[in-house]
Design an enzyme around this catalytic site. Structure first.
Site, PDB file in Angstrom:
ATOM      1  N   GLY A  78      11.876 -23.965  16.536  1.00 38.67           N
ATOM      2  CA  GLY A  78      10.885 -23.135  15.849  1.00 38.67           C
ATOM      3  C   GLY A  78      11.517 -22.215  14.807  1.00 38.67           C
ATOM      4  O   GLY A  78      12.654 -21.777  14.959  1.00 38.67           O
ATOM      5  N   ARG A 142      12.417 -30.705  15.986  1.00 40.16           N
ATOM      6  CA  ARG A 142      12.669 -30.554  17.422  1.00 40.16           C
ATOM      7  C   ARG A 142      13.254 -31.821  18.070  1.00 40.16           C
ATOM      8  O   ARG A 142      13.141 -32.006  19.280  1.00 40.16           O
ATOM      9  CB  ARG A 142      11.372 -30.164  18.143  1.00 40.16           C
ATOM     10  N   ASP A 173      17.662 -24.525  24.130  1.00 44.96           N
ATOM     11  CA  ASP A 173      17.769 -25.985  24.258  1.00 44.96           C
ATOM     12  C   ASP A 173      18.702 -26.560  23.191  1.00 44.96           C
ATOM     13  O   ASP A 173      19.528 -27.426  23.486  1.00 44.96           O
ATOM     14  CB  ASP A 173      16.390 -26.638  24.139  1.00 44.96           C
ATOM     15  N   LYS A 199      19.222 -18.443  17.862  1.00 47.44           N
ATOM     16  CA  LYS A 199      17.954 -18.242  17.154  1.00 47.44           C
ATOM     17  C   LYS A 199      16.787 -18.371  18.110  1.00 47.44           C
ATOM     18  O   LYS A 199      16.800 -19.261  18.958  1.00 47.44           O
ATOM     19  CB  LYS A 199      17.835 -19.298  16.061  1.00 47.44           C
ATOM     20  N   THR A 200      15.823 -17.545  18.078  1.00 46.39           N
ATOM     21  CA  THR A 200      14.469 -17.743  18.613  1.00 46.39           C
ATOM     22  C   THR A 200      13.735 -16.418  18.574  1.00 46.39           C
ATOM     23  O   THR A 200      14.270 -15.386  18.997  1.00 46.39           O
ATOM     24  CB  THR A 200      14.395 -18.336  20.040  1.00 46.39           C
ATOM     25  N   ASP A 202      11.487 -15.732  20.413  1.00 48.75           N
ATOM     26  CA  ASP A 202      11.104 -15.420  21.800  1.00 48.75           C
ATOM     27  C   ASP A 202      12.028 -14.403  22.475  1.00 48.75           C
ATOM     28  O   ASP A 202      11.670 -13.822  23.489  1.00 48.75           O
ATOM     29  CB  ASP A 202      11.118 -16.700  22.652  1.00 48.75           C
TER      30      ASP A 202
HETATM   31  P1  FBP Z   1      12.132 -21.877  19.589  1.00 50.12           P
HETATM   32  O1  FBP Z   1      12.438 -21.537  21.006  1.00 50.12           O
HETATM   33  O2  FBP Z   1      12.458 -23.271  19.216  1.00 50.12           O
HETATM   34  O3  FBP Z   1      12.745 -20.880  18.661  1.00 50.12           O
HETATM   35  O4  FBP Z   1      10.570 -21.763  19.356  1.00 50.12           O
HETATM   36  C1  FBP Z   1       9.852 -20.658  19.756  1.00 50.12           C
HETATM   37  C2  FBP Z   1       8.365 -20.804  19.508  1.00 50.12           C
HETATM   38  O5  FBP Z   1       7.977 -20.015  18.422  1.00 50.12           O
HETATM   39  C3  FBP Z   1       7.581 -20.442  20.768  1.00 50.12           C
HETATM   40  O6  FBP Z   1       7.321 -19.076  20.828  1.00 50.12           O
HETATM   41  C4  FBP Z   1       6.368 -21.317  20.648  1.00 50.12           C
HETATM   42  O7  FBP Z   1       5.811 -21.624  21.894  1.00 50.12           O
HETATM   43  C5  FBP Z   1       6.905 -22.544  20.014  1.00 50.12           C
HETATM   44  O8  FBP Z   1       7.996 -22.143  19.223  1.00 50.12           O
HETATM   45  C6  FBP Z   1       5.881 -23.284  19.190  1.00 50.12           C
HETATM   46  O9  FBP Z   1       6.519 -24.291  18.494  1.00 50.12           O
HETATM   47  P2  FBP Z   1       5.772 -25.472  17.767  1.00 50.12           P
HETATM   48  O10 FBP Z   1       5.056 -24.887  16.603  1.00 50.12           O
HETATM   49  O11 FBP Z   1       6.848 -26.425  17.375  1.00 50.12           O
HETATM   50  O12 FBP Z   1       4.821 -26.024  18.775  1.00 50.12           O
END
Ligand code: FBP
Length: 549
Positions: A78, A142, A173, A199-200, A202
């Site tokens: 993300g 992803r 991941d 990175k995230t 979250d």
């Molecule tokens: P990452 O852990 O890959 O940084 O993604 C976080 C996030 O923003 C989550 O908060 C959310 O659930 C998810 O990505 C949504 O991703 P997508 O738009 O690919 O479904």
């Protein structure tokens, strides 16, 4: 491309670096490390990269000129504000080693690496993206990088471009994959280093040496701004309860940080719901009681923050999702060929009696959302589950019962919001602009130090940037064994909200007052120019965590 006035002004911002990184550095080794859990299994799976020492950079009084190096970079998962600055820092870092160094960006995530899709990132391209939000410089994806064939295919392009180091910018991941790739390349003597960057938005990738993942600062500031705006509207019209779901698919750090910044009436923390073994109905009752207590004082309005991952933390739901994950991993094709009604029957027939009962008790739409496609890492796509609507519908039902019992005399009208994508590509705050640039620059120093399987680490983050500490952490140190797709796998342990941690404790000590009285705070938009107390403050989570040290 047409640029806004802010974009133009922001392009000139020079991110701050830790003082140690402003000159030549040498890597000083700390203690050898062990994984956070399951040491024996992790050591067996990572014979070449397990137990490496922590690294800290110090000034190098006797530097030797570096040779040119070709480096590859991947954005994975993300979007998170500041990703472009990691790449800019990496570019400047490898050019500092030697001006003939070159940077190649694999496009659209790990998939571009496997499929040999890339662009060379030259100075004019890099300059277009300094201090901007988004991942559009090379795109993200992803694709899970986990198979030997993918690693071998990737190695072909690395050899073709003479790339000696690969930087993977990703969440838990993706950094797990970086560690597996580093181990594999080391085991076959491929001569390619692999470095990760945390990175995230979250905030779930952190530990003592990785104090926060980048993007969390900016994203929570964007959400807090809009939550504050909603609270002001809510306090002006005094007629709605706003149910606001916030991204963060597992941990509730985003909800907690936004709660601390805006002081809503209710903020649910998934980790607490799990620890107290609460049912969905108990969460609903908790909200309905506060609605009723506020109504008794004439306040038929309020705000509720809901972490996106809540559903997975309710013990009965968690058990159900775990069994569904295994069932869909084993019978996915058969399931996909059925129509909706048949799929529901199929699930009910194959689940254990307790989980089938939970599944049957859910509104049909929500039950179906739980069986939607997993992401490539096997996670339920919680952002697709409308928890905010599920909760407000159940609260309305509960309030009806309370009205009949004479326990609720007010009105209840709900509005729903989901904030996630609004914050993921925002222009990075000064904090994220600096932190990301430093992470990228530091990754170049780790490459120069010749190491592999390390994550770029910049810490002491509540202090001014020049005092930040730079170094590297072996990724295997953060790993444990977890069940994924029905199998035990080595993965980086997710950092959840700690109920004994200072940020949660602070929130818990004030939430009863926020529930009944209207104590809203309106943080306003991120400021890029102005006094440091307005522009450069890190998150409250980071500040409380540091105070407690
Ligand atoms: P990452 O852990 O890959 O940084 O993604 C976080 C996030 O923003 C989550 O908060 C959310 O659930 C998810 O990505 C949504 O991703 P997508 O738009 O690919 O479904």
């Amino acid at each position: 491309m047409k640029k806004s006035a802010l974009q133009k002004a922001r392009a000139a911002y020079q991110p701050k670096l830790p003082i140690v990184l402003t000159g030549a550095v040498k890597a000083v080794e700390g203690k050898p490390t062990t994984s956070v859990a399951d040491q024996e299994e992790i050591q067996k799976l990572f014979p070449n990269t397990y137990g490496l020492p922590e690294l800290k950079f110090e000034k190098n009084p006797n530097p030797v000129p570096g040779k040119p190096i070709n480096v590859g970079v991947i954005l994975s998962g993300g979007q998170a504000p500041g990703g472009h600055n990691v790449i800019c820092g990496l570019f400047d870092g490898i050019k500092k080693i030697n001006r003939d160094s070159r940077l190649f960006g694999f496009t659209m995530g790990p998939g571009g690496f496997v499929d040999h899709k890339y662009i060379e990132l030259t100075a004019p391209i890099i300059d277009e993206y300094r201090n901007t939000g988004g991942f559009d410089i090379i795109g993200s994806g992803r694709t899970k990088l986990e198979k030997k064939e993918q690693f071998d295919k990737g190695l072909e392009i690395l050899r073709e471009l003479n790339i000696k180091a690969l930087v993977i910018i990703g969440g838990d991941d993706s950094n797990t994959n970086a560690a597996i790739l580093a181990e594999y390349y080391k085991s076959i003597d491929a001569g390619v280093q692999v470095i990760g960057c945390p990175k995230t938005i979250d905030g779930a990738l952190k530990n003592d040496l990785i104090e926060t993942s980048f993007g969390f600062d900016t994203a929570t500031k964007v959400y807090s701004e809009v939550i504050g705006n909603i609270q002001r509207d809510c306090n002006s019209a005094k007629k709605y309860w706003h149910f606001i779901k916030l991204m963060g698919r597992s941990a509730s750090h985003i909800a907690l940080e936004c709660g601390l910044q805006t002081q809503p009436n209710i903020c649910i923390i998934s980790e607490e719901v799990e620890a107290k073994n609460m049912t969905l109905q108990q969460v609903v009752n908790y909200i309905a009681d506060i609605v009723a207590r506020r109504a008794a004082e004439g306040n038929n309005f309020g705000t509720v923050l809901i972490p996106e991952g809540l559903i997975e933390f309710i013990p009965a739901m968690k058990a159900l999702i775990a069994e569904l994950n295994d069932l869909l991993a084993a019978e996915g094709e058969k399931f996909a060929a059925l129509n909706h009604a048949e799929q529901r029957r199929f699930v009910l027939e194959h689940l254990s009696p307790a989980n089938a009962e939970t599944y049957a008790s859910l509104p049909e739409g929500v039950a179906r959302q739980l069986t939607l496609d997993r992401d490539p890492h096997g996670n339920v796509q919680v952002s697709l589950i409308e928890t905010e609507k599920l909760l407000s519908e159940m609260v309305a039902k509960r309030l009806k019962e309370m009205k009949a019992e004479g326990k609720f005399t007010g009105k209840f009208s709900a509005q729903h919001h989901f904030f996630g994508y609004e914050g993921r590509c925002a222009d990075p705050s000064n904090f994220d602009a600096d932190y990301c640039y430093a992470l990228g620059y530091n990754a170049a120093c780790l490459i120069e130090a010749g190491v592999t399987g390390y994550m770029s680490s910049v810490r002491n983050l509540v202090k001014p940037a020049i005092q930040w500490i730079a170094g590297g952490i072996p990724i295997t140190m953060m790993m444990n064994m977890e069940r994924r797709h029905g199998e035990m796998k080595p993965v980086i342990q997710k950092a959840l909200v700690r109920l004994d941690g200072a940020p949660f404790q602070k929130f818990a000590s004030q939430r009863d007052e926020w529930a009944i009285n209207t104590c809203y705070v309106y943080p306003g938009p991120i400021q890029y120019f102005g006094p440091t107390e307005v522009c450069d403050q890190p998150t409250m989570t980071l500040r409380y965590e540091h105070q407690a040290k």
